[in-house]
Write an enzyme that holds these catalytic residues in place. Structure first.
Site, PDB file in Angstrom:
ATOM      1  N   ASP A  83      34.252  36.303  19.756  1.00 49.39           N
ATOM      2  CA  ASP A  83      33.420  35.438  18.907  1.00 49.39           C
ATOM      3  C   ASP A  83      34.349  34.481  18.171  1.00 49.39           C
ATOM      4  O   ASP A  83      35.234  34.927  17.439  1.00 49.39           O
ATOM      5  CB  ASP A  83      32.638  36.261  17.881  1.00 49.39           C
ATOM      6  CG  ASP A  83      31.475  37.015  18.488  1.00 49.39           C
ATOM      7  OD1 ASP A  83      30.761  36.431  19.318  1.00 49.39           O
ATOM      8  OD2 ASP A  83      31.265  38.184  18.127  1.00 49.39           O
ATOM      9  N   ARG A 153      26.135  29.225   9.889  1.00 48.58           N
ATOM     10  CA  ARG A 153      26.620  29.300  11.273  1.00 48.58           C
ATOM     11  C   ARG A 153      25.912  28.274  12.159  1.00 48.58           C
ATOM     12  O   ARG A 153      26.383  27.987  13.265  1.00 48.58           O
ATOM     13  CB  ARG A 153      26.389  30.703  11.826  1.00 48.58           C
ATOM     14  CG  ARG A 153      27.121  31.798  11.073  1.00 48.58           C
ATOM     15  CD  ARG A 153      26.619  33.170  11.487  1.00 48.58           C
ATOM     16  NE  ARG A 153      26.963  33.477  12.859  1.00 48.58           N
ATOM     17  CZ  ARG A 153      26.407  34.461  13.559  1.00 48.58           C
ATOM     18  NH1 ARG A 153      25.438  35.204  13.025  1.00 48.58           N
ATOM     19  NH2 ARG A 153      26.774  34.690  14.801  1.00 48.58           N
ATOM     20  N   HIS A 196      21.514  42.795  13.427  1.00 49.40           N
ATOM     21  CA  HIS A 196      22.530  43.853  13.383  1.00 49.40           C
ATOM     22  C   HIS A 196      21.971  45.100  12.698  1.00 49.40           C
ATOM     23  O   HIS A 196      22.421  46.218  12.956  1.00 49.40           O
ATOM     24  CB  HIS A 196      23.766  43.397  12.602  1.00 49.40           C
ATOM     25  CG  HIS A 196      24.574  42.336  13.281  1.00 49.40           C
ATOM     26  ND1 HIS A 196      24.299  41.003  13.144  1.00 49.40           N
ATOM     27  CD2 HIS A 196      25.651  42.425  14.106  1.00 49.40           C
ATOM     28  CE1 HIS A 196      25.179  40.304  13.846  1.00 49.40           C
ATOM     29  NE2 HIS A 196      26.002  41.137  14.435  1.00 49.40           N
ATOM     30  N   ASP A 267      23.294  39.836  23.369  1.00 47.19           N
ATOM     31  CA  ASP A 267      24.021  40.174  22.157  1.00 47.19           C
ATOM     32  C   ASP A 267      24.377  41.664  22.252  1.00 47.19           C
ATOM     33  O   ASP A 267      23.909  42.387  23.143  1.00 47.19           O
ATOM     34  CB  ASP A 267      23.152  39.873  20.929  1.00 47.19           C
ATOM     35  CG  ASP A 267      23.971  39.468  19.710  1.00 47.19           C
ATOM     36  OD1 ASP A 267      25.191  39.743  19.678  1.00 47.19           O
ATOM     37  OD2 ASP A 267      23.393  38.875  18.784  1.00 47.19           O
TER      38      ASP A 267
END
Length: 492
Positions: A83, A153, A196, A267
């Site tokens: 990443d 982001r 997450h 992901d």
């Protein structure tokens, strides 16, 4: 039967080329900076498609290059990924990563050529380390104020602006021989949950979701070689399955309607949105059946990766997972590896000043007092995200590099005695700067800020996340973002 015995039985039940194809559909995380675990070596020997590096694998630049060379010595077509978004998101700070602001600040500046220079710096650095796949840039649109995970982001909320900068980033990265990856399809910016930590749901109707597809359309048109799926449920697209596990979203929407034929990677499967609701192993099988080409198992415990691998092999053996689907996916991964797996021998220099230039141009200011020499800085920010943050940089450190007389406090959690801390801070009598980072999502920051301002209305307020009414806004907490704010405060 032990796990190893079961794996052996499953493996011998499939043709060798199909077993290799199944392994190509996996990306594994691991522990270590100097040696490759034996279990990982065996996975690579069997055809593992890629590995993903994290801060735990990074000590310095020379060490990372030795590690990537060792990985490719096992099999040259192994993809080595990381990443690498810039800003406060990344894992290579101790390996000399270029300092560039996050995507939102680049969107604020809105100079695609400058975005390209920043992306080129990140990609050039990766090339020197032997890392040739970058899970960046973020193509999500940030339009849900309480979104906890996309925010700075993203390039912003405007799909046309995001498209401009995605094209610039993808093109610059590709010139360096690095594979970029636009994420998180079909968009994570409309949720109020970090996937997450749990199931994220975007409840908007179909016509409102269409705007979020535009940055991905632009990325595909720009030739992006990889897309990453979102662990987000979109009831308007699929009533109950997250995109990562949805044939309607990955197959019908992405492949058929948008025409993407590159590598679709999930992901990480250990994220709670998948692990808690389905389990990593079932997630791997369902994602591949739905249309993913690779699934990431980022945790360093390789037993989790083996469990996902075995679930895929078992599903192939029982024909629950179609052989043609896995061979198709492995073929895409192989084409990606043929194009990007081998690092370039020579890496041209990049513009080391691009990031600070962008951060300076991104700072937005209200009416400022004269330069605040000897200021007392109270910098409040969230604890580093365990999967994302590369350092927890603070504004006080950056200001002291310019003005050694500055003092202050940096906090990433609520203090045990906030009232006592406020009393201590206010006894200083120096010019006061109070910086917060997305205080609307972290009430302890807002409480401390408001108490300080109530007693010191002359305090200068800094927003180091998205704007919340402060005098200064940096649109991010990368080191260069904070340095640019420090320069304004010190009058440099």
């Amino acid at each position: 039967m032990t796990h190893a015995e079961r794996s052996s039985v499953t493996a011998t039940a499939l043709p060798v080329d199909l077993d290799e194809a199944a392994h190509r559909c996996l990306v594994a995380g691991f522990d270590g900076t100097t040696t490759v675990p034996d279990t990982l070596k065996r996975l690579v020997d069997r055809g593992l498609g890629g590995v993903i590096l994290f801060t735990r694998n990074v000590r310095d630049a020379e060490q990372v290059r030795r590690l990537t060379d060792e990985l490719r010595a096992i099999r040259p077509d192994l993809l080595v990924a990381i990443d690498n978004e810039g800003g406060g998101i990344g894992h290579l700070v101790s390996a000399g990563a270029p300092d560039v602001p996050g995507s939102y600040a680049l969107g604020v500046v809105d100079d695609p050529a400058l975005t390209a220079r920043c992306a080129d710096a990140l990609a050039g650095h990766l090339a020197t380390l032997g890392i040739t796949a970058s899970y960046a840039p973020v193509a999500d649109l940030q339009h849900q104020p309480r979104n906890p995970i996309v925010r700075t982001r993203s390039f912003g909320a405007d799909p046309d602006l995001a498209a401009r900068h995605l094209r610039a980033w993808i093109t610059a990265t590709d010139v360096r021989g690095i594979a970029s990856c636009a994420k998180h399809f079909p968009g994570h910016g409309g949720t109020v949950t970090d996937s997450h930590h749990g199931i994220a749901i975007d409840p908007r109707p179909y016509d409102e979701l269409l705007v979020d597809l535009e940055p991905f359309r632009a990325s595909i048109a720009a030739g992006v070689p990889m897309l990453m799926s979102a662990h987000v449920v979109f009831p308007a697209l699929d009533t109950n399955r997250p995109a990562t596990l949805s044939r309607r979203i990955l197959g019908d929407l992405l492949r058929l309607e948008l025409g993407f034929d590159g590598v679709l990677v999930s992901d990480a499967l250990e994220m709670k949105a998948i692990a808690d609701a389905y389990g990593e192993a079932a997630g791997a099988r369902i994602a591949l059946a739905a249309g993913a080409d690779q699934v990431i198992v980022a945790v360093p415990d390789l037993a989790v990766t083996l469990g996902c691998r075995d679930a895929v092999l078992d599903a192939l053996h029982s024909q629950v997972l179609a052989e043609e689907r896995v061979r198709e996916a492995a073929g895409r991964v192989q084409r990606l590896a043929e194009r990007y797996a081998t690092p370039r021998r020579r890496v041209a220099a990049w513009d080391a000043d691009a990031g600070l230039e962008a951060a300076r141009r991104a700072v937005r200011t209200g009416t400022l007092p004269p330069p605040l020499r000897g200021a007392h800085v109270v910098d409040l920010f969230p604890a580093p995200h365990p999967a994302l943050n590369w350092g927890g940089e603070d504004l006080l450190t950056e200001l002291r590099a310019i003005d050694p007389t500055a003092t202050g406090t940096a906090l990433n959690a609520e203090p045990a005695d906030p009232a006592a801390l406020v009393d201590t801070i206010l006894r200083e009598g120096a010019p006061l700067v109070v910086a917060t980072s997305d205080a609307g999502l972290h009430p302890w920051q807002a409480r401390l800020r408001d108490e300080l301002v109530a007693r010191r209305p002359d305090a200068v307020l800094v927003d180091s996340g998205l704007p919340e009414g402060g005098t200064l806004c940096s649109y991010g907490r990368g080191r260069v973002n904070l340095r640019a704010v420090a320069e304004v405060l010190a009058g440099v």
